[in-house]
Design an enzyme around this catalytic site. Structure first.
Site, PDB file in Angstrom:
ATOM      1  N   ASP A 174      -8.415   4.033   2.206  1.00  0.00           N
ATOM      2  CA  ASP A 174      -9.006   2.891   1.521  1.00  0.00           C
ATOM      3  C   ASP A 174     -10.321   2.643   2.326  1.00  0.00           C
ATOM      4  O   ASP A 174     -10.252   2.471   3.412  1.00  0.00           O
ATOM      5  CB  ASP A 174      -8.119   1.678   1.515  1.00  0.00           C
ATOM      6  CG  ASP A 174      -7.088   1.872   0.283  1.00  0.00           C
ATOM      7  OD1 ASP A 174      -7.219   2.246  -0.570  1.00  0.00           O
ATOM      8  OD2 ASP A 174      -5.860   1.275   0.824  1.00  0.00           O
ATOM      9  N   ASP A 192      -5.370  -1.367  -3.021  1.00  0.00           N
ATOM     10  CA  ASP A 192      -4.365  -2.696  -3.270  1.00  0.00           C
ATOM     11  C   ASP A 192      -4.997  -3.694  -4.071  1.00  0.00           C
ATOM     12  O   ASP A 192      -4.255  -4.170  -5.043  1.00  0.00           O
ATOM     13  CB  ASP A 192      -3.732  -3.034  -1.807  1.00  0.00           C
ATOM     14  CG  ASP A 192      -2.974  -2.082  -1.352  1.00  0.00           C
ATOM     15  OD1 ASP A 192      -2.373  -1.197  -2.008  1.00  0.00           O
ATOM     16  OD2 ASP A 192      -2.519  -2.114  -0.252  1.00  0.00           O
ATOM     17  N   ASP A 242      -8.862   8.236   6.957  1.00  0.00           N
ATOM     18  CA  ASP A 242      -8.242   7.124   6.122  1.00  0.00           C
ATOM     19  C   ASP A 242      -8.592   7.182   4.844  1.00  0.00           C
ATOM     20  O   ASP A 242      -9.444   8.110   4.397  1.00  0.00           O
ATOM     21  CB  ASP A 242      -8.540   5.946   6.992  1.00  0.00           C
ATOM     22  CG  ASP A 242      -8.199   4.571   5.952  1.00  0.00           C
ATOM     23  OD1 ASP A 242      -7.139   4.361   5.869  1.00  0.00           O
ATOM     24  OD2 ASP A 242      -9.126   3.821   5.739  1.00  0.00           O
ATOM     25  N   ASP A 292     -11.736   3.118   8.935  1.00  0.00           N
ATOM     26  CA  ASP A 292     -12.687   1.617   8.804  1.00  0.00           C
ATOM     27  C   ASP A 292     -11.727   0.583   9.492  1.00  0.00           C
ATOM     28  O   ASP A 292     -12.236  -0.562   9.875  1.00  0.00           O
ATOM     29  CB  ASP A 292     -12.989   1.607   7.490  1.00  0.00           C
ATOM     30  CG  ASP A 292     -11.891   0.957   6.652  1.00  0.00           C
ATOM     31  OD1 ASP A 292     -11.750  -0.299   6.188  1.00  0.00           O
ATOM     32  OD2 ASP A 292     -10.755   1.859   6.087  1.00  0.00           O
ATOM     33  N   ASP A 350      -2.350   3.671   4.745  1.00  0.00           N
ATOM     34  CA  ASP A 350      -1.441   2.765   4.595  1.00  0.00           C
ATOM     35  C   ASP A 350      -1.314   2.198   3.196  1.00  0.00           C
ATOM     36  O   ASP A 350      -0.806   1.066   2.848  1.00  0.00           O
ATOM     37  CB  ASP A 350      -1.598   1.628   5.589  1.00  0.00           C
ATOM     38  CG  ASP A 350      -0.440   0.698   5.783  1.00  0.00           C
ATOM     39  OD1 ASP A 350       0.753   1.034   5.263  1.00  0.00           O
ATOM     40  OD2 ASP A 350      -0.372  -0.615   6.151  1.00  0.00           O
TER      41      ASP A 350
END
Length: 219
Positions: free
Chosen positions: A10, A19, A8, A176, A96
Site C-alpha cells: 500500500d 483498505d 511494501d 512508506d 499489512d
C-alpha cells in the site's frame, strides 16, 4: 541472486491504501469508525469486511477493486527492469493488507511470478460468501501492530535463506509507512532503504539520532 529486494504494497507498489479503496463510494457507520486507542487495525478491518459482505459486496467485486488499484509512479518501469534482470534480484513483498488483495493485484499486472514470497495477512471466503481476514502472526516487538512485525518477518526470511546457502550482497527495502521503519532497521551498512519521500517511514528515519540507522537512505 545477488540482491534481495523487499517491497511494501500500500502506497508503495500501489499509489493508494487498499483498505480505503475497498470502501470507495461508501461511508462507514459510526460504530465502525476506527479508534486506534482501543482497537487494533487488523481487527477493525475484519469488521469492515464483514460489514461490506452484509451490504452485498462479494469477493469478486473486492478482487476487481484490488486489480484496479493504480501503481505508484515509476513502478511499471521498475517491474519491467526487474523482469529483465531476474537472475540478479530476489523479490519478496511484506504487506499489512491481505494476501487476497495483494495477489489479485500482482496477478492483474502479470508480476506475481517476479515475487518469490508474499507475506501478508491471511484472507479467505467464509460460508456466507464474505471476505474474512486474520492476523499474520504474534510477536514481541513493542513498535509494531500486534498482528504483524515486518522486522521479524525479514529477519526470519534472511535466516531461512542463509540456511539454504543463499547470502545476499545487499538488501534493498522499499516502503512508506511507520510499520516499514522496523524492518528497515534490520538492514546493515551495505544495504539501502528507499522510504517514500515525506511519508512516515521517511520521517522516522530522519528522527533517528545520527549513526543509529545503518543502511544508506535514498528517499
Amino acid at each position: 541472486p545477488l540482491f534481495l529486494l523487499v517491497f511494501d504494497f500500500d502506497e508503495t507498489l500501489v499509489d493508494e491504501n487498499s483498505d480505503d479503496s475497498v470502501l470507495r463510494g461508501r461511508t462507514l457507520p459510526g460504530h465502525l469508525q476506527h479508534d486506534p486507542d482501543t482497537e487494533p487495525y487488523n481487527r477493525h478491518m475484519r469488521r469492515v469486511l464483514a460489514w461490506l459482505g452484509e451490504q452485498g459486496v462479494r469477493p469478486s467485486e473486492l478482487r476487481a477493486t484490488y486489480e484496479s488499484l493504480p501503481l505508484s509512479p515509476g513502478v511499471p518501469d521498475l517491474l519491467q527492469f526487474l523482469s529483465k534482470h531476474r537472475r540478479l534480484f530476489e523479490l519478496v513483498l511484506i504487506s499489512d493488507a491481505n494476501v487476497f488483495g495483494v495477489e489479485a493485484k500482482l496477478r492483474a499486472i502479470g508480476a506475481r511470478s517476479l515475487f518469490r514470497k508474499v507475506f501478508s495477512n491471511p484472507a479467505g471466503v467464509d460460508g456466507r460468501g464474505f471476505l474474512t481476514l486474520g492476523p499474520f502472526h504474534s510477536h514481541q516487538c513493542p513498535r509494531c501492530p500486534a498482528n504483524m512485525c515486518k522486522g521479524k518477518i525479514l529477519r526470519e526470511y534472511l535466516e531461512q535463506r542463509a540456511g539454504e546457502d543463499v547470502e545476499f550482497q545487499r538488501v534493498f527495502y522499499v516502503g512508506d509507512g511507520a510499520n516499514d521503519f522496523c524492518p528497515a532497521g534490520v538492514l546493515g551498512p551495505g544495504d539501502v532503504a528507499f522510504p517514500r519521500k515525506g511519508y512516515p517511514m521517511h520521517r522516522l528515519i530522519l528522527e533517528e539520532p545520527p549513526g543509529t540507522f545503518q543502511a544508506t537512505v535514498v528517499p
